[in-house]
Each structure stands twice: as C-alpha cells, then as structure tokens.
Design an enzyme around this catalytic site. Sequence first.
Site, mmCIF file in Angstrom:
data_model
loop_
_atom_site.group_PDB
_atom_site.id
_atom_site.type_symbol
_atom_site.label_atom_id
_atom_site.label_comp_id
_atom_site.label_asym_id
_atom_site.label_seq_id
_atom_site.Cartn_x
_atom_site.Cartn_y
_atom_site.Cartn_z
ATOM 1 N N TYR A 123 -5.575 15.534 35.867
ATOM 2 C CA TYR A 123 -5.721 16.050 37.239
ATOM 3 C C TYR A 123 -6.357 14.983 38.140
ATOM 4 C CZ TYR A 123 -4.790 20.959 35.861
ATOM 5 O OH TYR A 123 -4.234 22.119 35.411
ATOM 6 N N GLU A 239 -11.788 27.482 33.914
ATOM 7 C CA GLU A 239 -12.655 26.347 33.598
ATOM 8 C C GLU A 239 -14.028 26.562 34.221
ATOM 9 O OE1 GLU A 239 -12.347 21.571 33.507
ATOM 10 O OE2 GLU A 239 -11.922 22.459 35.441
#
Lengths: 392, 360
Positions: A123, A239
């Site tokens: 990411y 997350e």
Amino acid sequence: MDLNETPEMAAFRGEVRGFLAARRDDYAAGAAKDPKAWQQTLIAHGYAARTIPREYGGYGAEPDILKSRIIAEEFIAAAAPRGIANQGVSMLVPTLLEVGSEEQKRRWVEPTLKGEIVWCQGYSEPGAGSDLANLQTKAVEDGKDFIISGSKIWTSTAHMAQMMFALIRTERQAAKHEGISYVLIPMDTPGIEVRPLKTMTGGSEFNEVFFTDVRVPQANVVGGRGRGWFVANTTLKHERGMLGDPNATEARLIALIELMKSETVDGQKIIDNPIFRDRLMQLQGRVLAMKFNGLRLLTAQLTREPAGIAGLIVKLQGCELNHQLAALAIDALGELGILYTDGPHLRANGRWQWNYMFDLGLIIGGGTAQIQKNIISERGLGMPREPKPAAA
Amino acid sequence: MDFALTHDQRLMQVSLVRTLEQASSLDRVRRFAGDLKDKGADVWQALVEFGLAGIVVPEEHGGLGLTMLDAALASEALGAAVAPVPFMGVVLGPIALLRGGSPEQKALWLPKLASGEVMAAAAISEPIAGARDGAGVTASGGKLFGKALFVPGGMAAGLLIVADTGGRLHLVKGDAAGLTRTLMPGIDETRRLAELNFDSVEAEPLGGGPGLLGALRDAGWVLVAADSLGAAQVMLDKAVAYAKERRQFDRVIGSFQAVKHMCAEMAAELEPCRSLVWYAAYAFDAAPDDASLMAAHAKALTSEVGRFVARTATEVHGGMGITDLLGLHFWFKRLGLNRQLLGGPERVREIAARLQGLAA
C-alpha cells in the site's frame, strides 16, 4: 447491562479451555512448536478461520461475536498462539471473501489459511503515507497484462512472501481515488526487488519493494479496475481495530505488574515505590476504561447499533497505552532497562525495549495518531475538514 | 452479555435531561450561585416529582427501587446541567440505612427520604480523603464530638450519616442539640459544602460492619465520577459547537487541525470514561468483588480527564471561555470540586493499589 455468561457460552468457554489444556505440549510462550500443524488443528476445531466457509478451507461456523471473544480471551489467558495471523489471513482473505471472484477465492483463500502462501501488503509508498490515495506506482496495459513500475515501502513480510496484494494506479485519466486497482502480484515475477528496511529496533521488520517493468495478468485485479481504493477500505478498518486491541493491552499490563512485583532496587520492590506505583495505577485505570469500551463496542456490534466515537478512538488510545506500558516497564527496570541483547542481566529478552521502539511505529503506522484525530474530529464530532490551500 | 443501557434507562436519561432544562437552566443556576439565601427549593421539588429523591429507595418504602447504574445516570445528568442539587446524600443516605439500619430506622427514615421530605447528607470525608485541620469525629456514650468537613448538602440535610474516626457510622438528626453547621464557601457555587461541629451530639449507631463505610465510599466515588462525566461531556460539546461557529482568518476555527485535535483528544479521553463509570456502577450491585477497585478507578480517571477537558474546552473558547458571560466556568468549577471530593486522584489510586494487594 448484564455481564453474566449464558450456560451455552460458559460451556463453550469450557470447551476452549479444555482444548488448550490438552495441547499444552504443542506450544510454549505464545509460539507454536510447528506453526503449520498448529494452524491445521486450530482450523479443524474452529479456533482459526472460524467463519470462513468450508469450501474455501475454513471451519464454516456462523459468525458469533461472543464465541470469537471467548476464544480470544482463553487463548490470551493460556498464552497460546492464535495461529497464522499475517496480513494474508487478516486482510487479504476477508477482502477476497467480500469482493473477490469465485475463481480468486478458490485459488487463494485455502492455501493462505494453511500458511502455504505468505502475503505482503503493498500500500504505502515513499510519497504516499498518510496521503495514501496519492500513490504513484503505476500499471500500463500491454495486451492482457499490466506492466507495473514504481516502489512500495513498509511491506512487512515482503522478504518471505510468495504474493503481494497491492494498490496500483491503473487508470491514468481518472481522479485520485478512482484510478487505483487492487492487484495480486506473485513476488517471483522478474523485475521485483526486495530490500530490507532496518529500523531503530535493530531488526528489519519492514522492507522496500521496487518494481521495474513487472508483468502481471490483468485478471489479477480484485473487485474491478479503478475500484482499488474502495476494496482496500473494506479491510483497513479491520487493521485499525487490530492495532488497538484491548485484550493485548490488558495482557501487557499484567506482565508489567508482575515485573514491578518481582524486580527490586536496593532490595526494595519496584511496586513498593509510591511514584512507580502511582504511574502503574494511572495506566491501569486507562487500560480498564479501554477494556470496557471494548465490551461496549462488542455489544453495539451484536445489536447492530452504530458505535460512534467509542469505535473511532480504539487505534489512537490503544496504541498510545501500549507504548506507555512499555515506557513504564523500562523505567521500572531503570539501568537494567537499557540492556537489549543477550547477557546475564537482560530481562524478558529485551522485549520491553523492543516494544517501546516498535510500538512507536504502530502509533505512526496504520493511520498516524494525527490522522486518527482528524477522523475522530470529522466523523465523530462533525468538525469540518481542513480546506485545501489555494493553488500557488 | 450486554454492555449497554436498557431502553428504560435511556428513556430516563432523556426525560431527566428535559426536566433539568426546565428546572435548572443556566439562568436558574446563576441565581442560585449568586444568592446564599436561595436554597434551590424549586429545583429540588422538580426532581422530587421526577422521583429522584427515592431513586435507590426500595418500592416498599415509597421509592423507585432502582440500581446504582440508574443513580449514576441521574448524577451524570445533574453534572451536565450543573444542577444545584446535593445528590450524593440522596443516594448515600438510603444505602447507609439499607445496609446498616435497623428495621425501625429504615421504617422511620426511608419513606421520608423517598418523598423528599427529608434530605440526607453523608459526612465521610475524613476517613476516606484524610483529615484536614484537625477534623475528625469521635463517638463516646452515644454522643458525637469533633468536626467533619466538606459535607455536600450538609447545610440543608435533615438527616446526617456521620463516620467517626474508627470508620463506624452514625445517624444524626438535623436538629440535634449541639450540632452546628457552617458553610464552607468553595469554587463550585452550584453545590454547598458544610463544616459540621459536634458538641456532645446525640447519635444512633448504624450496623453493617466495617464494609458499610467502604460501600458508601464506593457509591460516592461512582456518583462523583458520573457527575464529572456529565459535566465534561457538556464542556466538550460546547467547545465543538463554538469551534464550528467562531470564525478567524476567514474560516471557522474548527477547521484548523490545531483546534480539531484538541477536541479529538478530549473525546478520545472522555469516551472510555463512560464505559468505566457504567461498569463501576453496575459492579456496585452485580459484581461486589470488583466494585471497590472499579469505583476507585472511575473516580480517579474522571478526575484526571475532567481536569484535562475543563482546561482544554475553555481554551477552545478563547478569551470568551474565561468570562462569566458564557458561564462555562460553572462546569469548570464543578469538575474542580469533583476532583478533590472524597479524595484526589493520587489518594484514590493509592487506595486502588491497596485494594489489590499492591500497597501496604
């Protein structure tokens, strides 16, 4: 308010406890002796991959938040390993189950759950941290393939991963958030270079990954071209919840209390020093408050009511608390607390120092504390976004 | 497992807030604060009609028979409204009688407390927060001697629950001979504290053993914590509302991250307090092994967070925050009193350590 356990749940707790007691030889100090075998055992009993359908290699139970919580509590109490909890299991698998094609689910979920495929997350980029949607690693079309070039950073398991799930800019003409795709990339593709990123702990918990003309089939896009930002956001919330987990914070508090009861200075126990004791009590109050905040969130989940601010603060408060617990442990150890590598005086294998340094990274990672405060003030308190500066 | 308020509890919250908007507006609070002759009788009457006087008094004695969690929710609403009501005695009086009173004492006093005809106050500061200026009450031959400080509602109470230096509790009638009361003017003008002097004052001992003082302490801590929660939440809400309106540099100040982050920090500190206060109140009735420790932490944490919110919310208001015009200072001072009442956070945390065997 009723915190009594129903007979059904009490029985389930007994089952989990019995399972862990019977297999005490399979694990020690939070680690499995054979992680892959342990993972298989956990899946077979429904203590891992619990709600994932059997056809994809899971246990196939109905979602039951209370049972999941009981499993978490009993595993912590027994210091038993939770099985494979890498980013493949915790982020990719839920994403595929939610938006992946049938073929993608069949191909990737089961081997990921079994630990046969390790994934890393691509990411962040050097120029796209808090402003993740600004990512520049790009793909250009070439027949049925994409040719990818650019770089990723903070990819924790890249050095051991067979696969990466990545956010790649595939639509050059589209607006910032609409030009991104979620792409699965085999790590052995020519043109990928992984460089370990050494951190202040002395270890290399992260990597940098460089892409030079890396060829990947377009069929590896999950959730449709240009949909990557929204695909990734379905799992980013998991997350954040994970990073502030109050169960982990409570376990650390318990370890800290034990440390302060056993360590002495000038023959006096640390816990008998009123200044240290007060610092401990301050943290205990905050840990308890976050623990009950967690129970409140659990109930909100069960009754499908919005959790509001109580949910938005978990990452910010939990990570900060973890860091402060490590800081107090180091202070309690005093000069012993500066020891870090093997030696006769080293305590807990240097874990408190490691936590103190590594957890600062967790305050920053997964959405910095400052980004969390933006989220709390904007989504929780309805305050306006900072206006964009006028173009110079 | 259900960690949430019931439907009835939520209804009660809403309806109490509405009652207080009418009965205890900021204008009404201002008048009370500015006039010592004002006893706030109309505010009290509105709450009596609501049923608050008998909130924890069992139904057989004319009360609502509710739990400590309900009382905490009421206390939170009173703190939010900076209501000029000495609520602690309203709850501690009945608890002292229920846990330590004889059948005759219960039959005599509980209906009067439930109807609001008599208000109770608890003089328990010295054995909990520590004795200042030589305070302390001793009992001898059925009479009380000495003085008790910082008694909330002590000026008006018709029934006093008095702890002696040995931790035993006594019932004293408000009109007993030898009892003198002196106002202790403090920063928080919404609640009046009394110094009680006992010169051979007739008293009836309460039973309940050494646990009774502990129960009163725990209940007191929970109520003060809930009051702080309510007061701090209002300060945060006012700060956010102000930041969304006030313009500087051609923008509302709430669009500056410096200001937003102050508000986010207040919210992040305060919201977990709510869960801790709920659990501490719940534990008072349902989880006795946990009750004292949770009450202590609820009291200590809301004291710390209350101070942080009080100063930060005032700061968000800029210069207006410190004026009398906005009246924000009523909440600021309410939180200031709550922090010290029944022990400041350092002392309470020391007791918390002792409760789990971590301190001698």
